[in-house]
Design an enzyme around this catalytic site. Structure first.
Site, PDB file in Angstrom:
ATOM      1  N   ASP A  13      16.996 -57.248  -1.520  1.00 35.67           N
ATOM      2  CA  ASP A  13      17.278 -56.292  -0.446  1.00 35.67           C
ATOM      3  C   ASP A  13      17.113 -54.828  -0.489  1.00 35.67           C
ATOM      4  OD1 ASP A  13      17.748 -58.741   1.106  1.00 35.67           O
ATOM      5  OD2 ASP A  13      20.009 -58.634   0.405  1.00 35.67           O
ATOM      6  N   LYS A  18       9.765 -53.043   3.561  1.00 29.49           N
ATOM      7  CA  LYS A  18       8.992 -51.976   4.254  1.00 29.49           C
ATOM      8  C   LYS A  18       7.831 -51.279   3.436  1.00 29.49           C
ATOM      9  CE  LYS A  18       9.893 -46.955   4.854  1.00 29.49           C
ATOM     10  NZ  LYS A  18      10.683 -45.853   5.329  1.00 29.49           N
ATOM     11  N   HIS A  41      12.863 -60.126   4.802  1.00 28.94           N
ATOM     12  CA  HIS A  41      12.202 -58.762   4.407  1.00 28.94           C
ATOM     13  C   HIS A  41      12.016 -58.151   6.029  1.00 28.94           C
ATOM     14  CE1 HIS A  41      10.069 -60.300   0.379  1.00 28.94           C
ATOM     15  NE2 HIS A  41      11.614 -60.138   0.550  1.00 28.94           N
ATOM     16  N   THR A 130      21.767 -69.182  -0.161  1.00 31.50           N
ATOM     17  CA  THR A 130      21.283 -68.973   1.194  1.00 31.50           C
ATOM     18  C   THR A 130      21.450 -70.358   1.680  1.00 31.50           C
ATOM     19  OG1 THR A 130      19.024 -69.194   0.606  1.00 31.50           O
ATOM     20  CG2 THR A 130      20.247 -66.769   0.481  1.00 31.50           C
ATOM     21  N   GLN A 228      13.394 -61.443  -3.465  1.00 26.40           N
ATOM     22  CA  GLN A 228      14.555 -61.514  -4.223  1.00 26.40           C
ATOM     23  C   GLN A 228      14.433 -60.137  -5.080  1.00 26.40           C
ATOM     24  OE1 GLN A 228      13.167 -64.997  -4.366  1.00 26.40           O
ATOM     25  NE2 GLN A 228      14.258 -64.899  -2.182  1.00 26.40           N
ATOM     26  N   ARG A 309      26.920 -57.737   2.709  1.00 29.23           N
ATOM     27  CA  ARG A 309      26.561 -57.590   1.553  1.00 29.23           C
ATOM     28  C   ARG A 309      27.590 -56.809   0.700  1.00 29.23           C
ATOM     29  NH1 ARG A 309      20.538 -55.533   3.204  1.00 29.23           N
ATOM     30  NH2 ARG A 309      19.704 -57.561   3.713  1.00 29.23           N
TER      31      ARG A 309
HETATM   32  P1  GDP Z   1      13.943 -56.402   1.370  1.00 34.99           P
HETATM   33  O1  GDP Z   1      14.468 -57.911   1.282  1.00 34.99           O
HETATM   34  O2  GDP Z   1      13.850 -55.989   0.106  1.00 34.99           O
HETATM   35  O3  GDP Z   1      12.702 -56.651   2.080  1.00 34.99           O
HETATM   36  O4  GDP Z   1      14.970 -55.606   2.164  1.00 34.99           O
HETATM   37  P2  GDP Z   1      15.641 -56.056   3.405  1.00 34.99           P
HETATM   38  O5  GDP Z   1      14.713 -56.049   4.546  1.00 34.99           O
HETATM   39  O6  GDP Z   1      16.628 -57.259   3.366  1.00 34.99           O
HETATM   40  O7  GDP Z   1      16.771 -54.985   3.593  1.00 34.99           O
HETATM   41  C1  GDP Z   1      16.511 -53.540   3.664  1.00 34.99           C
HETATM   42  C2  GDP Z   1      16.989 -53.139   4.867  1.00 34.99           C
HETATM   43  O8  GDP Z   1      16.881 -51.708   5.019  1.00 34.99           O
HETATM   44  C3  GDP Z   1      15.989 -53.473   6.037  1.00 34.99           C
HETATM   45  O9  GDP Z   1      17.316 -53.442   7.402  1.00 34.99           O
HETATM   46  C4  GDP Z   1      15.179 -52.009   6.474  1.00 34.99           C
HETATM   47  O10 GDP Z   1      14.863 -51.903   7.775  1.00 34.99           O
HETATM   48  C5  GDP Z   1      16.195 -51.008   5.879  1.00 34.99           C
HETATM   49  N1  GDP Z   1      15.486 -49.964   5.354  1.00 34.99           N
HETATM   50  C6  GDP Z   1      14.297 -49.661   4.566  1.00 34.99           C
HETATM   51  N2  GDP Z   1      14.266 -48.565   4.415  1.00 34.99           N
HETATM   52  C7  GDP Z   1      15.267 -47.898   4.425  1.00 34.99           C
HETATM   53  C8  GDP Z   1      15.636 -46.563   4.440  1.00 34.99           C
HETATM   54  O11 GDP Z   1      15.046 -45.826   3.760  1.00 34.99           O
HETATM   55  N3  GDP Z   1      16.921 -46.225   5.072  1.00 34.99           N
HETATM   56  C9  GDP Z   1      17.668 -47.005   5.765  1.00 34.99           C
HETATM   57  N4  GDP Z   1      18.678 -46.689   6.420  1.00 34.99           N
HETATM   58  N5  GDP Z   1      17.327 -48.324   5.892  1.00 34.99           N
HETATM   59  C10 GDP Z   1      16.091 -48.793   5.398  1.00 34.99           C
HETATM   60  P1  IMO Z   2      15.273 -60.758  -0.609  1.00 31.92           P
HETATM   61  O1  IMO Z   2      13.708 -61.217  -0.859  1.00 31.92           O
HETATM   62  C1  IMO Z   2      19.517 -61.021  -1.641  1.00 31.92           C
HETATM   63  C2  IMO Z   2      20.894 -64.760  -3.541  1.00 31.92           C
HETATM   64  C3  IMO Z   2      21.554 -65.420  -2.787  1.00 31.92           C
HETATM   65  C4  IMO Z   2      22.501 -66.247  -3.958  1.00 31.92           C
HETATM   66  C5  IMO Z   2      21.487 -66.409  -4.985  1.00 31.92           C
HETATM   67  C6  IMO Z   2      20.781 -67.558  -5.026  1.00 31.92           C
HETATM   68  O2  IMO Z   2      15.462 -60.526   0.923  1.00 31.92           O
HETATM   69  O3  IMO Z   2      15.608 -59.812  -1.261  1.00 31.92           O
HETATM   70  P2  IMO Z   2      19.472 -69.184  -3.429  1.00 31.92           P
HETATM   71  O4  IMO Z   2      19.552 -69.417  -1.850  1.00 31.92           O
HETATM   72  O5  IMO Z   2      18.139 -68.392  -3.674  1.00 31.92           O
HETATM   73  O6  IMO Z   2      19.456 -70.402  -4.353  1.00 31.92           O
HETATM   74  O7  IMO Z   2      20.580 -68.281  -3.535  1.00 31.92           O
HETATM   75  O8  IMO Z   2      20.393 -65.782  -4.755  1.00 31.92           O
HETATM   76  N1  IMO Z   2      19.534 -64.114  -2.627  1.00 31.92           N
HETATM   77  C7  IMO Z   2      19.299 -63.173  -2.079  1.00 31.92           C
HETATM   78  N2  IMO Z   2      20.042 -61.966  -2.165  1.00 31.92           N
HETATM   79  N3  IMO Z   2      18.302 -60.919  -1.062  1.00 31.92           N
HETATM   80  C8  IMO Z   2      17.345 -62.089  -1.208  1.00 31.92           C
HETATM   81  O9  IMO Z   2      16.090 -62.022  -0.920  1.00 31.92           O
HETATM   82  C9  IMO Z   2      17.752 -63.292  -1.780  1.00 31.92           C
HETATM   83  N4  IMO Z   2      17.485 -64.492  -1.968  1.00 31.92           N
HETATM   84  C10 IMO Z   2      18.487 -65.337  -2.681  1.00 31.92           C
HETATM   85  O10 IMO Z   2      22.510 -64.474  -1.894  1.00 31.92           O
HETATM   86  O11 IMO Z   2      23.656 -65.169  -4.395  1.00 31.92           O
HETATM   87 MG    MG Z   3      16.014 -59.029   2.178  1.00 29.05          MG
END
Ligand code: GDP
Ligand code: IMO
Ligand code: MG
Length: 430
Positions: A13, A18, A41, A130, A228, A309
């Site tokens: 995350d 992005k 994502h 998850t 991840q 989180r």
């Molecule tokens: P990923 O799994 O790595 O693609 O990340 P996620 O999408 O799960 O989580 C990132 C979150 O932060 C999302 O809700 C994005 O829309 C948001 N986001 C991305 N860049 C920024 C930023 O620079 N500032 C803020 N406040 N939010 C952001």
């Molecule tokens: P993105 O791509 C954050 C975490 C789960 C758990 C561990 C194992 O959005 O960054 P799993 O279901 O994979 O067997 O769970 O990994 N986990 C993540 N945490 N972002 C993710 O993906 C994750 N994918 C799995 O919360 O701790």
């Molecule tokens: Mg994510």
């Protein structure tokens, strides 16, 4: 042969989606190569917010081919839902989406196993998966005997194979403590459902390894989208509190079939603080008012499971480790707007373990549990920065914070993000 990979350097995350969406503009192909629908994502475009789990974040640019390569585990129902939802919002999905015939398929028994096994883990703490069947599907992949790949679903043996596996899985699940009534595994029903999924997915199924090797040799620009974060890597992360694939930079080749020598740039994605979802040690966790402020301002709730989180300070020890492990060239510093109002920020610059100071990341989870973070405190900038569009215009303390991260992780910061929107992104001047 320019290929780039985007790797999260923390526990996921980091806002990989992005950055992949932004970089897609300059690429021909975007590839997901590990993980499954455990990933969430987010891509924001004006009023529109999209959450992607299996489909690469390049899908919003129709000229780009999006590839789900063989290292992914695929839940067919989940990707079909995603396709339908995106199409309903006007996103074109046709020949621009390719699915490897080598991906391993998630079946209903994998969800049951995830549910029955998760609580039983390891070092006195649940993994907190998850519940998307990820670990059980990868376990069957490595075990081979009960695995089904997407390509197998188009073969005449598919029906028999489902029957044989269901018979064994029922016994295994009962052995894990599943009650007969909970395990509703009907081979015929599963076969019928999955035959239907296979038919709908067929236009997208291909040998993506061959496609990617041809593309690389033809000098197409390929972008690899990590899912991840590197600390969740099955081999190099905080085992056993990890996911079941190689989510650090080392996984790109095995998951996609493209040799590492073709990847000439690795972008490490790091947010201005640290988060973690699920179980496992987290040395810089702030289970207090600071952690809550970060969670609320950063909207740090799981994209997939909606779980809050866990939030904490930036950990430069683990980030330096994952940057080295992943061969990172440059950093993208994300969510810098989130800690903007804090009076001061801390960065963990070293660990103390048994009274000894170290910059190395422990290989054993019990040692990571015992480390005491050594912090450096930096003054906050205490003003909103979401409107800033040039790195030179950031408040001085924000600039210093970014420079400090760069120095501690030993990589230049090429991108800084101050909001979820595409235009809330700054690139370092060459
Ligand atoms: P990923 O799994 O790595 O693609 O990340 P996620 O999408 O799960 O989580 C990132 C979150 O932060 C999302 O809700 C994005 O829309 C948001 N986001 C991305 N860049 C920024 C930023 O620079 N500032 C803020 N406040 N939010 C952001
Ligand atoms: P993105 O791509 C954050 C975490 C789960 C758990 C561990 C194992 O959005 O960054 P799993 O279901 O994979 O067997 O769970 O990994 N986990 C993540 N945490 N972002 C993710 O993906 C994750 N994918 C799995 O919360 O701790
Ligand atoms: Mg994510």
């Amino acid at each position: 042969m320019p290929a780039t990979s985007v790797i999260g350097l923390q526990w996921g995350d980091e806002a990989k989606g992005k950055i992949v969406d932004l970089l897609t503009e300059k690429h021909d192909i975007v590839v997901r190569y590990q993980g499954g629908a455990n990933a969430g994502h987010t891509v924001v475009m004006g009023e529109e917010k999209f959450k992607l789990s299996l489909i690469p974040s390049g899908i919003f640019r129709p000229q780009v081919t999006c590839v789900v390569a063989g290292g992914v585990v695929l839940n067919p129902a989940s990707i079909l839902d995603e396709i339908d939802a995106l199409r309903a919002r006007g996103i074109q999905i046709g020949e621009n989406l390719m699915l490897s015939d080598r991906v391993h398929v998630i079946f209903p028994w994998h969800f049951e196993e995830d549910r029955l096994i998760d609580g039983k883990c390891t070092s006195g703490e649940a993994l907190g998966t998850t519940m998307r069947g990820i670990g059980p599907c990868y376990r069957d992949k490595v075990g081979r005997s009960f695995a089904i790949r997407l390509g197998d679903m188009y073969r005449p043996e598919f029906r028999d194979r489902v029957g044989q596996i269901v018979a064994v899985k029922k016994e295994m699940l009962a052995g894990l403590g599943g009650k007969a009534g909970d395990i509703k595994l009907s081979a015929e029903a599963i076969f019928a459902d999955y035959k239907g999924y296979a038919q709908r997915l067929k236009p997208h199924v291909a040998d993506t390894t061959a496609f990617l090797l041809d593309a690389i040799e033809a000098d197409k620009k390929v972008l690899f989208e990590g899912a991840q974060g590197a600390l969740l890597d099955i081999d190099h992360g905080t085992f056993p509190f990890v996911t079941s694939s190689n989510s650090s930079g080392v996984g790109v080749s095995s998951g996609s079939g493209v040799p590492g020598r073709y990847i000439d740039k690795v972008i490490g994605i790091i947010k201005a603080y640290t988060t973690r979802v699920g179980g496992g040690p987290f040395p810089t966790e702030q289970d207090n008012e600071t952690g809550r402020e970060i969670r609320e301002r950063g909207n740090e709730y799981g994209t997939v499971t909606k779980r809050p989180r866990r939030c904490g300070w930036l950990d430069a020890v683990s980030a330096r480790y994952t940057a080295r492990l992943s061969g990172v060239d440059v950093l993208a510093g994300m969510l810098l707007d989130v800690p903007a109002l804090l009076p001061e920020l801390k960065i963990c610059t070293a660990y103390e373990l048994d009274g000894r100071r170290t910059h190395d990341f422990p290989s054993h989870v019990d040692d990571l549990r015992r480390v005491v973070p050594v912090y450096e405190t930096l003054p906050g900038w205490q003003e909103e920065i979401t409107e800033v569009r040039d790195m030179d215009d950031l408040p001085e303390n924000a600039r210093k914070y970014v420079e400090r991260i760069s120095r501690l992780v030993e990589r230049p910061v090429e991108i800084v993000s101050v909001g979820p929107e595409r235009n809330q992104t700054m690139f370092a001047k060459p």
